[in-house]
Scaffold this active site. Sequence first.
Site, PDB file in Angstrom:
ATOM      1  N   GLY A  85       0.772  -1.242   0.000  1.00 30.42           N
ATOM      2  CA  GLY A  85       0.000   0.000   0.000  1.00 30.42           C
ATOM      3  C   GLY A  85       0.798   1.283   0.000  1.00 30.42           C
ATOM      4  O   GLY A  85       0.222   2.361   0.064  1.00 30.42           O
ATOM      5  N   ASP A 129      -7.944 -10.206  -9.317  1.00 29.59           N
ATOM      6  CA  ASP A 129      -6.937 -10.590 -10.296  1.00 29.59           C
ATOM      7  C   ASP A 129      -7.194  -9.753 -11.548  1.00 29.59           C
ATOM      8  O   ASP A 129      -8.136 -10.017 -12.298  1.00 29.59           O
ATOM      9  CB  ASP A 129      -7.056 -12.077 -10.611  1.00 29.59           C
ATOM     10  CG  ASP A 129      -6.024 -12.544 -11.643  1.00 29.59           C
ATOM     11  OD1 ASP A 129      -5.240 -11.707 -12.130  1.00 29.59           O
ATOM     12  OD2 ASP A 129      -6.034 -13.749 -11.974  1.00 29.59           O
ATOM     13  N   ASP A 154       3.468  -1.618  -9.556  1.00 24.66           N
ATOM     14  CA  ASP A 154       4.768  -1.981  -8.986  1.00 24.66           C
ATOM     15  C   ASP A 154       4.833  -3.495  -8.820  1.00 24.66           C
ATOM     16  O   ASP A 154       5.527  -4.013  -7.962  1.00 24.66           O
ATOM     17  CB  ASP A 154       4.955  -1.282  -7.624  1.00 24.66           C
ATOM     18  CG  ASP A 154       6.370  -1.404  -7.096  1.00 24.66           C
ATOM     19  OD1 ASP A 154       7.306  -1.448  -7.908  1.00 24.66           O
ATOM     20  OD2 ASP A 154       6.546  -1.460  -5.854  1.00 24.66           O
ATOM     21  N   LYS A 194       6.794  -0.955 -13.198  1.00 22.77           N
ATOM     22  CA  LYS A 194       8.124  -1.499 -12.952  1.00 22.77           C
ATOM     23  C   LYS A 194       8.448  -2.566 -13.992  1.00 22.77           C
ATOM     24  O   LYS A 194       7.587  -3.365 -14.364  1.00 22.77           O
ATOM     25  CB  LYS A 194       8.191  -2.121 -11.553  1.00 22.77           C
ATOM     26  CG  LYS A 194       9.526  -2.806 -11.249  1.00 22.77           C
ATOM     27  CD  LYS A 194       9.699  -3.097  -9.778  1.00 22.77           C
ATOM     28  CE  LYS A 194       8.749  -4.151  -9.278  1.00 22.77           C
ATOM     29  NZ  LYS A 194       8.946  -4.406  -7.835  1.00 22.77           N
TER      30      LYS A 194
END
Length: 239
Positions: A85, A129, A154, A194
Amino acid sequence: MARTPDGKNTSGRGQRDLKVKVKTARGRKSSSTRWLQRQLNDPYVKRAQADGYRGRAAYKIMELDDKYRFLLPGARVIDLGCAPGGWCQVAAARVNASGTRPGKPVGTILGVDLQPVEPIPGCEIHQLDFMADGADETLRGWMDDACADVVMSDMAAASSGHKQTDHLRIIALCEAAAELAFDVLDEGGTFVSKVLAGGAEGDLQKLLKTRFLKVANVKPPASRADSSEKFVVATGFRG
């Protein structure tokens, strides 16, 4: 003179005196001992604890936003793979999700993850998901059919111990996140994700360049120097 995020001098004898050493315990792998020692001596970990963030990754999105300015007051943000978070915490403050900055537009943060995430003020968090069929429609429903201004991720796949396999897995996640971003982003929106350097990210770059005005690859200061991670920041979604 080099300094850590908490302002301490990183050169000379002072740094050696502050270093925490971890003894190898029975049953603990040497790699685990090295990881624990790195965590205990990481200035970003210490700073996150002091500042109340859920992880050092909070400073990565902070530094990316300081450079590219996409977390603006009033922005609608989707955070994919948001656990634990830290990115949500930073985004909530910057887009004014809690409405605590008088006179500034109030933004929204929608976080999703495969695992449960403890509540974060100003954020709406769901267990989902995002790669499942219909996930983009579900996200739009949670956003009252509004488009997002920012989609950020991320995420990283569970490590297999094989560098090239891990690289391919995270690139696959990034490509899936990008495809979802194409479905939910508003024109002019931003995609941040990322990636791991390793050769297969070229196709992702080509894909993003067809859909965004600018695509940059960045390694923020908070990203460890010995890590192969970097971040792609795609701005100006063409719609």
